[in-house]
Design a protein around this motif. Structure first.
Motif, short mmCIF file in Angstrom:
data_model
loop_
_atom_site.label_atom_id
_atom_site.label_comp_id
_atom_site.label_asym_id
_atom_site.label_seq_id
_atom_site.Cartn_x
_atom_site.Cartn_y
_atom_site.Cartn_z
N TYR A 42 5.07 -12.18 -13.48
CA TYR A 42 5.76 -11.33 -12.51
C TYR A 42 7.11 -10.88 -13.07
O TYR A 42 7.47 -9.70 -12.97
CB TYR A 42 5.95 -12.11 -11.21
CG TYR A 42 6.98 -11.51 -10.28
CD1 TYR A 42 6.77 -10.29 -9.64
CD2 TYR A 42 8.18 -12.18 -10.02
CE1 TYR A 42 7.72 -9.75 -8.79
CE2 TYR A 42 9.13 -11.65 -9.17
CZ TYR A 42 8.90 -10.44 -8.55
OH TYR A 42 9.84 -9.90 -7.72
N LEU A 43 7.85 -11.79 -13.68
CA LEU A 43 9.16 -11.45 -14.23
C LEU A 43 9.03 -10.41 -15.34
O LEU A 43 9.81 -9.46 -15.41
CB LEU A 43 9.85 -12.70 -14.77
CG LEU A 43 11.24 -12.50 -15.37
CD1 LEU A 43 12.23 -12.07 -14.30
CD2 LEU A 43 11.72 -13.77 -16.06
N GLN B 192 6.03 -12.53 -3.81
CA GLN B 192 5.01 -13.55 -4.04
C GLN B 192 4.28 -13.94 -2.75
O GLN B 192 3.54 -14.92 -2.72
CB GLN B 192 5.65 -14.80 -4.67
CG GLN B 192 6.32 -14.54 -6.01
CD GLN B 192 5.38 -13.90 -7.00
OE1 GLN B 192 4.24 -14.29 -7.15
NE2 GLN B 192 5.88 -12.87 -7.69
N ALA C 84 12.18 -11.79 -4.40
CA ALA C 84 11.15 -12.48 -5.18
C ALA C 84 10.21 -13.27 -4.28
O ALA C 84 9.00 -13.31 -4.52
CB ALA C 84 11.81 -13.40 -6.21
N ASP D 215 16.61 -13.56 -4.56
CA ASP D 215 15.67 -14.62 -4.16
C ASP D 215 14.76 -14.14 -3.04
O ASP D 215 13.53 -14.34 -3.08
CB ASP D 215 16.44 -15.85 -3.70
CG ASP D 215 17.15 -16.57 -4.83
OD1 ASP D 215 16.91 -16.23 -6.01
OD2 ASP D 215 17.95 -17.48 -4.55
N ALA E 3 10.64 -17.08 -7.74
CA ALA E 3 9.20 -16.83 -7.75
C ALA E 3 8.42 -18.12 -7.89
O ALA E 3 7.39 -18.33 -7.22
CB ALA E 3 8.85 -15.86 -8.88
N ALA F 268 4.73 -16.79 -12.27
CA ALA F 268 6.11 -16.32 -12.11
C ALA F 268 6.60 -15.59 -13.36
O ALA F 268 7.29 -14.58 -13.27
CB ALA F 268 7.03 -17.49 -11.77
N THR G 178 15.50 -14.70 -10.23
CA THR G 178 14.18 -14.19 -9.87
C THR G 178 13.07 -15.11 -10.33
O THR G 178 12.13 -15.39 -9.57
CB THR G 178 13.99 -12.79 -10.47
OG1 THR G 178 14.97 -11.90 -9.90
CG2 THR G 178 12.60 -12.25 -10.21
N HIS H 244 11.93 -5.72 -8.40
CA HIS H 244 11.21 -6.82 -7.77
C HIS H 244 9.90 -6.40 -7.11
O HIS H 244 8.96 -7.20 -7.01
CB HIS H 244 12.11 -7.50 -6.73
CG HIS H 244 13.27 -8.24 -7.31
ND1 HIS H 244 14.49 -7.63 -7.54
CD2 HIS H 244 13.38 -9.51 -7.76
CE1 HIS H 244 15.32 -8.51 -8.07
NE2 HIS H 244 14.68 -9.66 -8.21
#
Length: 267
Positions: A238-239, A29, A25, A22, A218, A235, A214, A260
């Motif tokens: 990003y993942l 961001q 992530a 967490d 995000a 998000a 994650t 990450h």
């Protein structure tokens, strides 16, 4: 404004899931991450060995310590373990008027080990789900929340997303990563008077430890600056990138972590 985002979750000493994922992530961001720990978990990429829950009163102290000193722009909730911890989290978040609450109903680790005691299921459904801005269950987690069979089709996902929404959250993101027979993974976002489906090609990798943590983290980091649909879209992008770049890491012998910071380290 740089958002301040609080994670309430368990730990992962190998860094791929839980609080550690967490915080990574959040940082990726552009948010400042904070953490209140619910359980200390002995796990690695191959599985969970055991976990020890913290006393609900001490968890409350952690949450209060953050809110009484720091502006909290969003909250991500992960592993909660017991009904008493669920009740404590719900009480303290209500007391502090928390906003942008993202609930990832963590129940089973990637290795199949249970991270939630049976008495906590009803507590999550009754206390945390209605308090949430967004819940992000995968299909097995949604099946537990609804008391349904875990074998779903895309049509059943659409119908059951509605049922999940009736439990009281503002938004539902039902994740279709466990849906078999498709080269794409489809997630359904429901709320705000409509629904949106996000489809992306499946990334073939064994390095998928912490994907749920994650994604929800995000989203929580993005919500203070973007609408829900845009936050989910960013998000998920990003993942996908973190999964695709995961082979650059050599961590463990089981389900490895995501990368990450793939964008930052490359730059």
């Amino acid at each position: 404004m740089i958002p301040n985002v609080l994670s309430i979750a368990g730990t992962d000493p190998t860094g791929g899931a839980g609080i550690q994922a967490d915080l990574k992530a959040f940082a990726a961001q552009g948010a400042y991450g904070m953490a209140a720990i619910t359980a200390v978990v002995a796990q690695n990429t191959q599985g969970v060995r055991s976990f020890v829950t913290l006393e609900p009163g001490f968890i409350a102290e952690q949450i209060d310590a953050v809110f009484e000193d720091v502006r909290v722009d969003a909250v991500k909730i992960g592993m909660v373990a017991t009904a008493a911890i669920v009740e404590t989290i719900a009480q303290r978040l209500k007391h502090h008027g928390a906003r942008n609450i993202v609930l990832d109903p963590v129940m089973i680790a990637k290795s199949g080990h249970h991270l939630l005691r049976p008495d906590a299921i009803a507590a999550i459904r009754d206390m945390l789900v209605p308090l949430s801005t967004l819940i992000t269950p995968n299909l097995p987690e949604a099946a537990v929340l609804l008391g349904a069979e875990p074998d779903w089709t895309l049509a059943e996902m659409r119908a059951r997303a509605e049922t999940l929404h009736r439990l009281g959250p503002e938004w539902v993101l039902l994740k279709g990563g466990h849906l078999e027979g498709s080269s794409e993974s489809t997630d359904i976002l429901l709320g705000g008077g409509g629904h949106v489906e996000f489809s992306a090609p499946r990334v073939v990798t064994k390095n998928d430890h912490g994907t749920g943590c994650t994604l929800s983290a995000a989203i929580a980091a993005l919500l203070p600056r973007h609408g829900m649909e845009e936050s989910v879209r960013r998000a998920k992008d990003y993942l996908s990138g973190a999964l695709a770049a995961s082979a650059e890491l050599t961590v463990g012998h089981g389900h490895g972590p995501l990368h990450h910071f793939y964008a930052l380290w490359r730059s």
